[in-house]
Design a protein around this motif. Sequence first.
Motif, PDB file in Angstrom:
ATOM      1  N   TYR B  29      32.375  38.958  52.897  1.00 40.75           N
ATOM      2  CA  TYR B  29      32.089  40.244  52.240  1.00 40.75           C
ATOM      3  C   TYR B  29      30.645  40.630  52.545  1.00 40.75           C
ATOM      4  O   TYR B  29      29.718  40.019  52.029  1.00 40.75           O
ATOM      5  N   GLU B  55      33.664  44.926  42.279  1.00 39.84           N
ATOM      6  CA  GLU B  55      34.919  44.699  42.989  1.00 39.84           C
ATOM      7  C   GLU B  55      34.772  43.653  44.096  1.00 39.84           C
ATOM      8  O   GLU B  55      35.623  42.770  44.262  1.00 39.84           O
ATOM      9  N   ASP B  56      33.661  43.763  44.833  1.00 41.63           N
ATOM     10  CA  ASP B  56      33.412  42.791  45.912  1.00 41.63           C
ATOM     11  C   ASP B  56      33.287  41.379  45.350  1.00 41.63           C
ATOM     12  O   ASP B  56      33.812  40.418  45.914  1.00 41.63           O
ATOM     13  N   GLU B  58      34.483  40.205  42.587  1.00 40.01           N
ATOM     14  CA  GLU B  58      35.771  39.725  42.078  1.00 40.01           C
ATOM     15  C   GLU B  58      36.631  39.181  43.220  1.00 40.01           C
ATOM     16  O   GLU B  58      37.208  38.097  43.117  1.00 40.01           O
ATOM     17  N   HIS B  59      36.685  39.915  44.322  1.00 39.76           N
ATOM     18  CA  HIS B  59      37.498  39.459  45.454  1.00 39.76           C
ATOM     19  C   HIS B  59      36.894  38.217  46.111  1.00 39.76           C
ATOM     20  O   HIS B  59      37.614  37.294  46.484  1.00 39.76           O
ATOM     21  N   ASP B  63      38.716  34.534  46.487  1.00 39.13           N
ATOM     22  CA  ASP B  63      38.935  33.872  47.788  1.00 39.13           C
ATOM     23  C   ASP B  63      38.281  32.491  47.820  1.00 39.13           C
ATOM     24  O   ASP B  63      38.835  31.548  48.396  1.00 39.13           O
ATOM     25  N   ARG B 113      45.154  36.556  38.045  1.00 36.95           N
ATOM     26  CA  ARG B 113      45.524  36.258  39.446  1.00 36.95           C
ATOM     27  C   ARG B 113      45.504  34.761  39.720  1.00 36.95           C
ATOM     28  O   ARG B 113      46.359  34.238  40.429  1.00 36.95           O
TER      29      ARG B 113
END
Lengths: 301, 301
Positions: B29, B55-56, B58-59, B63, B113
């Motif tokens: 990212y 958002e970045d 969180e992703h 990962d 998730r």
Amino acid sequence: MKLVESVPNFSEGRRENIVREILSEAEKYSKVKILDWSMDFDHNRSVVTLVGEPEDIEHAVFDMTKKAVELIDLRDHKGEHPRMGAVDVIPFIPVMNTEMKECIEMSKRIGKRIGSELNIPVYLYEKSATSPERENLANIRKGEFEGFFDKIKDPKWAPDYGPNEVHPTAGVVAVGAREYLIAFNVNLGTTNIEIANKIARAVRHISGGFRYVKAIGVELKEKGMVQVSMNLTNYKKSPIFRVFETIKREAQRYGVPVINSEIIGMIPLKAAINTMMWYLQLDDFDENRIIENKILNTFFE
Amino acid sequence: MKLVESVPNFSEGRRENIVREILSEAEKYSKVKILDWSMDFDHNRSVVTLVGEPEDIEHAVFDMTKKAVELIDLRDHKGEHPRMGAVDVIPFIPVMNTEMKECIEMSKRIGKRIGSELNIPVYLYEKSATSPERENLANIRKGEFEGFFDKIKDPKWAPDYGPNEVHPTAGVVAVGAREYLIAFNVNLGTTNIEIANKIARAVRHISGGFRYVKAIGVELKEKGMVQVSMNLTNYKKSPIFRVFETIKREAQRYGVPVINSEIIGMIPLKAAINTMMWYLQLDDFDENRIIENKILNTFFE
């Protein structure tokens, strides 16, 4: 990362399309940020504030200058503000991780290019000045565009770079380096302007105060207060906190409280960090310990 | 621009290649910045500090979690630090222009998730906790990985998300939101530890002081000083300047000077600006008036 600010002044404050064309030269540089720009109809002048890495700023300001010289004809120019060039003055200001020396070098490099590539006489001023009478911009500008056709013939006013002849449409330009200027006002809980005047005299350089402080007393009639209104011309050597603490102490002398204070416009991170460090008695801290600044640095890696 | 920090803790502090593989998930990212990462051999644990837009972050953290679950087998894991999962704990922390509420929502989305996609039981903690006994991470972690196979059967310890069964190799994970923690120490010009202890008691929450302050007295024998060593767990509500001024006043009571102070590690810009604003009595100022911050914002436009 290094950051330098430049605040070029252009002699066009009425035709927005022309100012926008000049701005678009800076916008071509993705890493140059236009922090602010303004046009003044009466002054017929616009002021642009750019920040970025030294090399980018130098190139962006040269391109803006070149464009302004193409578009502005001083022979048609009328306005209240004194001016001597299509591009009137270009200062470079160290913001972060940059020494004054580097800004002086920038001013000399761009001055040389403006002289040789654009055929405009260039005067170095403030920290870049090559003689004491050129430090003060007003001294250089005296006589303005119209007067310079004679003034330039005086060997004392031979330009630092460029031809010994005024550019017929673009005049002459002053290029230099200076410190970041902070406008700082302190409001006092009294309507007695004499107290604000006395405190202004206590802190300002001209009457025996701090070397890099200019100050006047101002009445704020609507607020029922008076103000010590200041320009700090070198926040590293005459720092905000020391000036503020001195004003508080002087106000005590008159039994007057400090109600609040104001910083006008923007300041470099370092000015805020130095203030925090002094008040909290931090010996070991710097801007790189601020999360946001660390992130900013990664974009310039 | 919004900025959130996350500090995931992974149960691997010996094999650097594994930690680097986990880090590389975040490096994908471009706008996520790894501010810091460290491995501890004895603890057999690594701690990563990431900052970026919500958002970045969180992703990136999801990962990293997925990769850690692939690579870490808790059945083989030994270390001094208590742990219950391959990814042991994931906090989200508001840094700039972000409310606690948004970090709580982030923790719930990523928790959901992790539960459904990775089949790991998830416990929400601190500000995200669904019951008071889950606020304290140590409470949740009690029994560690090995003990959780029984603990999870207790209805009181049913997970907030995911299966009601411990993941055979990755255990369970705690996810939550908390405020930024500032480690702040004040050094006193005395060797009398009792004075540091008394001042620590005066400012810390547990003994009647500021709500978001933890404090102890510490001897600095080499320096011939004592220290009030603190964690400020909410710098917005129990701010540095107020705690510092209280300590200075308490020290006066004992005729002891404050020699200097220390901030450990990094702090959000807002903490520095709030400090400057209070001391200079600025009513109208904010982070957007800092040149560097304005530039940073343009990279996130």
